[in-house]
Design an enzyme around this catalytic site. Structure first.
Site, mmCIF file in Angstrom:
data_model
loop_
_atom_site.group_PDB
_atom_site.id
_atom_site.type_symbol
_atom_site.label_atom_id
_atom_site.label_comp_id
_atom_site.label_asym_id
_atom_site.label_seq_id
_atom_site.Cartn_x
_atom_site.Cartn_y
_atom_site.Cartn_z
ATOM 1 N N GLN A 103 0.805 -1.107 -0.121
ATOM 2 C CA GLN A 103 0.018 -0.007 0.045
ATOM 3 C C GLN A 103 0.859 1.188 0.001
ATOM 4 O O GLN A 103 0.408 2.247 -0.265
ATOM 5 C CB GLN A 103 -0.832 -0.134 1.178
ATOM 6 N N HIS A 121 -1.385 0.983 -4.487
ATOM 7 C CA HIS A 121 -1.872 2.481 -4.277
ATOM 8 C C HIS A 121 -1.071 3.226 -5.213
ATOM 9 O O HIS A 121 -1.365 4.560 -4.903
ATOM 10 C CB HIS A 121 -1.971 2.994 -2.903
ATOM 11 N N GLY A 189 2.931 -4.349 8.919
ATOM 12 C CA GLY A 189 2.956 -2.926 9.052
ATOM 13 C C GLY A 189 1.756 -2.214 8.556
ATOM 14 O O GLY A 189 2.000 -1.069 7.853
HETATM 15 N N1 APR Z 1 7.016 -2.398 11.917
HETATM 16 C C1 APR Z 1 5.736 -2.977 11.937
HETATM 17 N N2 APR Z 1 4.618 -2.030 11.957
HETATM 18 C C2 APR Z 1 4.640 -0.958 12.208
HETATM 19 C C3 APR Z 1 5.612 -0.152 12.822
HETATM 20 C C4 APR Z 1 6.962 -1.238 12.593
HETATM 21 N N3 APR Z 1 8.143 -0.741 12.722
HETATM 22 N N4 APR Z 1 5.744 1.140 12.940
HETATM 23 C C5 APR Z 1 4.397 1.400 12.937
HETATM 24 N N5 APR Z 1 3.751 0.124 12.464
HETATM 25 C C6 APR Z 1 2.432 -0.349 12.098
HETATM 26 C C7 APR Z 1 1.360 0.702 13.004
HETATM 27 O O1 APR Z 1 1.067 0.071 14.318
HETATM 28 C C8 APR Z 1 0.339 1.006 12.157
HETATM 29 O O2 APR Z 1 -0.708 -0.476 12.445
HETATM 30 O O3 APR Z 1 2.197 0.330 10.843
HETATM 31 C C9 APR Z 1 0.767 0.513 10.763
HETATM 32 C C10 APR Z 1 0.716 1.717 10.014
HETATM 33 O O4 APR Z 1 -0.677 2.242 9.747
HETATM 34 P P1 APR Z 1 -1.218 3.379 8.805
HETATM 35 O O5 APR Z 1 -0.367 4.565 9.222
HETATM 36 O O6 APR Z 1 -2.640 3.389 8.446
HETATM 37 O O7 APR Z 1 -0.698 3.022 7.187
HETATM 38 P P2 APR Z 1 -1.198 1.762 6.216
HETATM 39 O O8 APR Z 1 -1.835 0.633 6.810
HETATM 40 O O9 APR Z 1 -0.020 1.692 5.439
HETATM 41 O O10 APR Z 1 -2.469 3.043 5.551
HETATM 42 C C11 APR Z 1 -3.153 2.092 4.565
HETATM 43 O O11 APR Z 1 -4.361 4.012 3.957
HETATM 44 O O12 APR Z 1 -4.288 5.951 4.427
HETATM 45 C C12 APR Z 1 -4.367 5.128 3.181
HETATM 46 O O13 APR Z 1 -3.438 4.829 1.131
HETATM 47 C C13 APR Z 1 -3.285 5.258 2.542
HETATM 48 O O14 APR Z 1 -1.717 3.378 1.731
HETATM 49 C C14 APR Z 1 -2.360 3.924 3.101
HETATM 50 C C15 APR Z 1 -3.650 3.119 3.569
#
Ligand code: APR
Length: 246
Positions: A103, A121, A189
Site C-alpha cells: 500500500q 496505491h 505494518g
Molecule cells: N513495524 C511494523 N509495523 C509498524 C511499525 C514497524 N516498525 N511502526 C508502525 N507500524 C504499524 C502501526 O502500528 C500501524 O498499524 O504500521 C501501521 C501503519 O498504519 P497506517 O499509518 O494506517 O498505514 P497503512 O496501514 O499503510 O495505511 C493504509 O491507508 O491512508 C491510506 O493509502 C493510504 O496506503 C495507505 C493506507
C-alpha cells in the site's frame, strides 16, 4: 524475535508467500507512517485531507508541493532490514515465490530488490495527466512547481490512488489472485483500515492460507490471524527469513 514453531513450519513448507505491507514496513527507514503526525510546515494538514481528488481540484499547487516534500523525504532514506529480508526470502535457492502487495507509494521494496511487487496505491515517482491524457514522464530534477500536461495543459498529478478513487483493476486482480493462491500470507505494518487491501488477508484465509500479522500494535486483523508477531518489521522479517533457512 522468536518465531512460533507453527509459523516456522509454514515458512519452510510454503511454495507461495504473499506479503501485504503498509507504512509500518517503511517506518524504520524513517518514512512517517500514513497516520503519523506530519511534521514541519505540513504539521497542520492531515494526509487524508490532501490525498484526495477534491483537494487537488481545490488547490493543485498545495497538493503538488506536499507530494514533492514526500518525494524528497523518501529519496533521502534507504530501505531497511525488513525490506532486504523479503528480497533474501525470494532469492532462497528452491525457496518460495514471494509476491509483495504494498500500500506504500515510496518504492522502497523495488529499491531493495524485490522483483514481484504490486503497487496497489500507485507510486510517488509516477505521474499522470489530471485531464486523462495518460502517463507523464517527469525525469530529471524534482519539480517544486506544479507542471502542466504538454498535450492538454491540465495539471500533472501523482499517479497515486487517492481516497475515493478506484484502484487499478489489473493491480487489484493480481493482488486478489496471488492472495487466493498462496500458502502463507504475511500482513506487515498495516493498520488494516483501508479496503480493498484490508480484505486480502480474508481472501487468503478463505482459500486455506495461514495468515500471520507483523505489527507492534493490534489491528482489526489481529483476531483473525493464525499467528501474530507483536514487534517491528525490521526485527520480525529477518527472524522470519532465518526460520525459512532452517
Ligand atoms: N513495524 C511494523 N509495523 C509498524 C511499525 C514497524 N516498525 N511502526 C508502525 N507500524 C504499524 C502501526 O502500528 C500501524 O498499524 O504500521 C501501521 C501503519 O498504519 P497506517 O499509518 O494506517 O498505514 P497503512 O496501514 O499503510 O495505511 C493504509 O491507508 O491512508 C491510506 O493509502 C493510504 O496506503 C495507505 C493506507
Amino acid at each position: 524475535m522468536t518465531i512460533p514453531e507453527v509459523v516456522s513450519r509454514a515458512l519452510v513448507d510454503a511454495k507461495r508467500i504473499v506479503v501485504l505491507t503498509g507504512a509500518g514496513v517503511s517506518a524504520e527507514s524513517g518514512v512517517p507512517t500514513f497516520r503519523d503526525a506530519q511534521t514541519g510546515l505540513w504539521a497542520r494538514f492531515r494526509p487524508e485531507d490532501l490525498a484526495t481528488p477534491e483537494a487537488f481540484a481545490r488547490d493543485p499547487e498545495l497538493v503538488w508541493r506536499w507530494y514533492a516534500w514526500r518525494r524528497g523525504l523518501v529519496r533521502a532514506v534507504q530501505p531497511n532490514a525488513g525490506h532486504f529480508a523479503l528480497v533474501e526470502m525470494e532469492r532462497l535457492p528452491g525457496g518460495p515465490s514471494v509476491t509483495v502487495i504494498t500500500q506504500n507509494v515510496d518504492g522502497l521494496h523495488a529499491r531493495a530488490g524485490s522483483r514481484d511487487v504490486v503497487d496497489l496505491h500507485g507510486s510517488l515517482f509516477r505521474f499522470k495527466c489530471a485531464g486523462g491524457c495518460g502517463p507523464v514522464d517527469l525525469d530529471g530534477p524534482e519539480r517544486e512547481e506544479l507542471p502542466a500536461c504538454l498535450r492538454c495543459g491540465a495539471p500533472v498529478r501523482p499517479d497515486i490512488v487517492w481516497f475515493g478513487e478506484a484502484l487499478v483493476w489489473e493491480d487489484l486482480e493480481r493482488a486478489e489472485a496471488a492472495s487466493e493462491a498462496c500458502d502463507l500470507f504475511l500482513s506487515i505494518g498495516t493498520s488494516g483500515l483501508v479496503h480493498p487491501a484490508a480484505g486480502l488477508p480474508r481472501l487468503a484465509k478463505a482459500a486455506g492460507a495461514m495468515v500471520v500479522e507483523v505489527n507492534p500494535t493490534e489491528t482489526p486483523l489481529s483476531a483473525r490471524a493464525d499467528a501474530i508477531l507483536r514487534g517491528p518489521a525490521g526485527k520480525a522479517l529477518p527472524a522470519l527469513l532465518a526460520a525459512c533457512r532452517r
